[in-house]
Scaffold this motif. Sequence first.
Motif, PDB file in Angstrom:
ATOM      1  N   ASP A  61       0.884  -1.202  -0.035  1.00 41.61           N
ATOM      2  CA  ASP A  61      -0.183   0.165  -0.103  1.00 41.61           C
ATOM      3  C   ASP A  61       0.920   1.460   0.003  1.00 41.61           C
ATOM      4  O   ASP A  61       0.391   2.426  -0.268  1.00 41.61           O
ATOM      5  CB  ASP A  61      -0.840  -0.083   1.289  1.00 41.61           C
ATOM      6  CG  ASP A  61      -1.868  -1.195   1.139  1.00 41.61           C
ATOM      7  OD1 ASP A  61      -2.717  -1.160   0.234  1.00 41.61           O
ATOM      8  OD2 ASP A  61      -2.133  -1.765   1.905  1.00 41.61           O
ATOM      9  N   GLN A  62       2.060   1.015   0.388  1.00 40.03           N
ATOM     10  CA  GLN A  62       2.957   2.136   0.408  1.00 40.03           C
ATOM     11  C   GLN A  62       4.487   1.537   0.279  1.00 40.03           C
ATOM     12  O   GLN A  62       4.728   0.456   0.803  1.00 40.03           O
ATOM     13  CB  GLN A  62       2.876   2.963   1.862  1.00 40.03           C
ATOM     14  CG  GLN A  62       3.526   4.313   1.737  1.00 40.03           C
ATOM     15  CD  GLN A  62       3.386   5.127   3.070  1.00 40.03           C
ATOM     16  OE1 GLN A  62       2.136   5.114   3.711  1.00 40.03           O
ATOM     17  NE2 GLN A  62       4.469   5.306   3.880  1.00 40.03           N
ATOM     18  N   GLY A  63       5.370   2.506  -0.148  1.00 37.12           N
ATOM     19  CA  GLY A  63       6.795   1.863  -0.468  1.00 37.12           C
ATOM     20  C   GLY A  63       7.179   1.521  -1.677  1.00 37.12           C
ATOM     21  O   GLY A  63       6.277   1.336  -2.677  1.00 37.12           O
ATOM     22  N   GLN A  64       8.493   0.931  -1.847  1.00 35.27           N
ATOM     23  CA  GLN A  64       8.944   0.790  -3.012  1.00 35.27           C
ATOM     24  C   GLN A  64       9.772  -0.635  -2.909  1.00 35.27           C
ATOM     25  O   GLN A  64      10.428  -0.704  -1.763  1.00 35.27           O
ATOM     26  CB  GLN A  64       9.942   1.704  -3.441  1.00 35.27           C
ATOM     27  CG  GLN A  64      10.023   1.905  -4.933  1.00 35.27           C
ATOM     28  CD  GLN A  64      10.980   3.183  -5.472  1.00 35.27           C
ATOM     29  OE1 GLN A  64      11.861   3.337  -4.864  1.00 35.27           O
ATOM     30  NE2 GLN A  64      10.463   3.645  -6.525  1.00 35.27           N
ATOM     31  N   VAL A  65       9.672  -1.273  -4.199  1.00 35.71           N
ATOM     32  CA  VAL A  65      10.502  -2.475  -4.072  1.00 35.71           C
ATOM     33  C   VAL A  65      11.281  -2.804  -5.336  1.00 35.71           C
ATOM     34  O   VAL A  65      10.742  -2.652  -6.333  1.00 35.71           O
ATOM     35  CB  VAL A  65       9.634  -3.861  -3.920  1.00 35.71           C
ATOM     36  CG1 VAL A  65      10.419  -5.176  -4.019  1.00 35.71           C
ATOM     37  CG2 VAL A  65       8.772  -3.994  -2.503  1.00 35.71           C
TER      38      VAL A  65
END
Lengths: 378, 233
Positions: B61-65
């Motif tokens: 739902d939030q953040g980056q990979v």
Amino acid sequence: MPGTLRIAYKLLVNDRAKYGALLVGITFAVFLMIEMTSLFSGVLARSSATVRNIGASIWVMDPAVQTVANSIPLPDYVLDEVRSIPGVAFAVPLYSGSALLKLSDGTYQAANVMGLDDTSLFGRPALTEGKIEDVFAENGFIAVKDSEFYKLGNPRIGAEFELNDNRGVIVGIAKVASSGLFGVPTLYTTYSRALQYIPSLRFTSSYLLVEPKSPADIAAIKARVKEIGYLALTKDEFIAQISNFYKFHTGIGTNMLIMTAISFIIGLSISGQTFYTFIIENIEKFGALKAIGAKGRDLVLMILFQAGFVSLTGFGLGVGLCALAIWTARLYLPDYAAIITGLNLVLAFLMVLIIAGASSYFGVRKVLTIEPFDIFRG
Amino acid sequence: MKVAIEARDVHKWFGEGDARTYAVKGVSFDAYFGELLYVVGPSGSGKTTMLSMISGILRPDQGQVRIDGTDIWSLPDDDLADFRLHKIGFVFQDFHLFPRLTTLENVAVPLILQERPWDDALAEARRDLDVVGLGHRADLPPVKLSGGEQQRVAIARALVSRPEILILDEPTASLDGDTGRTILEFIRREILTEQRCIVIVTHDSRIFDFADRIVQMEDGRLKSIERETLDAQ
């Protein structure tokens, strides 16, 4: 075959219990659908056997006639009137009636007697034994070797019978394209002998058989016949009218339709439910495929292939089973009226496609909603 | 060492408003090529959710990979599926082998999904099945194999497409202690290379000593703990 479809094939056929259940369901449904529609086709084909066997291009009749078996005799002047129509090449009367025969062993047997125009013998059947001109000999009759032939005691040329105390002699054995619907044998003789042997009403011609000079004349002939208060139908129109009578005015068509619909519903229920269960049991495997990297369309194709494969296999087995059943039935019941027509097959095929589509629809919906995350969660 | 997986401030929650529950809350970490990384923690700590997000299965739902520099969650669905197919190998907790396919066909599944010709895929799969020591079981269905053998088949399937990232979810959960250690020894010796990063989710402390690093999760948060520290606990 693409590898994903090969996987789908193996997942399906190697699960023998489910695959067997699916095949049985669809085969049974197809068998019932084709059997029902074939019976109806058989009834319809036999109901117009006389029209097909006589083969005239145009039939003139009383407008109240609904089937060929229930003719209403025409006054003699109609024949003269029809012959005077410009586009008519020739027109001849046809006698069609029933008679009770006393066979040589003393038993009685009902029969259809067709009286052909004495001059032309128009509408005569092809003979397999004897000569057609012998029908002009004293007491001459031609027996039709169809599925009812045995009811005449399998007569040979020279066999005798009585018809209203008149002696009859079989002078020829004929073959026809189609047997009749009502289970009685058919005899051909001349028009004048038919009138002589069988009691008649005031008017004697059952039908007038007409050949136009060219197909372009048919419309004018029909219009002129209508003007004098009678009905002229082409061979195909007459067959269609008879079919419509049996379809819509006898209840046979409705009953067959209901039975076909029930077969369809049974097939849909069994196959749909079994296929859905198959998908549900494999849902984790589809989820695993999705996690590994299968795209949605790969999975949809796999399911459609499985549904299509099992449906087409079931369709083939159902058709084969139905053909075998009809063939076996005819060995023991020569009168068995069932014909597998192209239309029957197309109809059953369409219904199988609907079954396959409906079955796979729910499976596809389920598979597309499975989240690979659920596979990780266990 | 080159970074293989880069997770930055990753969040995952379920429900909205007052009902919102965080499964993963603000997790950031790096995993490197040539590294065997463990993610450990009690049940419900969010480690499986985390694993799903870093492997392109569950959208955060939030953040980056980022995997090998690619922001995987910016890819369209089909491209992401392709990315998983070519770059990531999975070994599921319950293996999820296909009982209606042979062992060899099971191993070949990722190659078949890559639209490789059937015979080529099987030939390549046979080589990987040999690597895990099960070449002689190729024609058997997986149900005829022991738990340890099924685990090795799942590993062969995960390896067959030569992925750079290998994700193993509780690989020893259904194995006895000796078999579990044998499997991990095998992974460490044969599978881990300088071009590959292996992430293992587990709470089986018997195999902790095979890890290069161990990160521990608790209540959706992640803290990095060196192996020695954990061993000392």
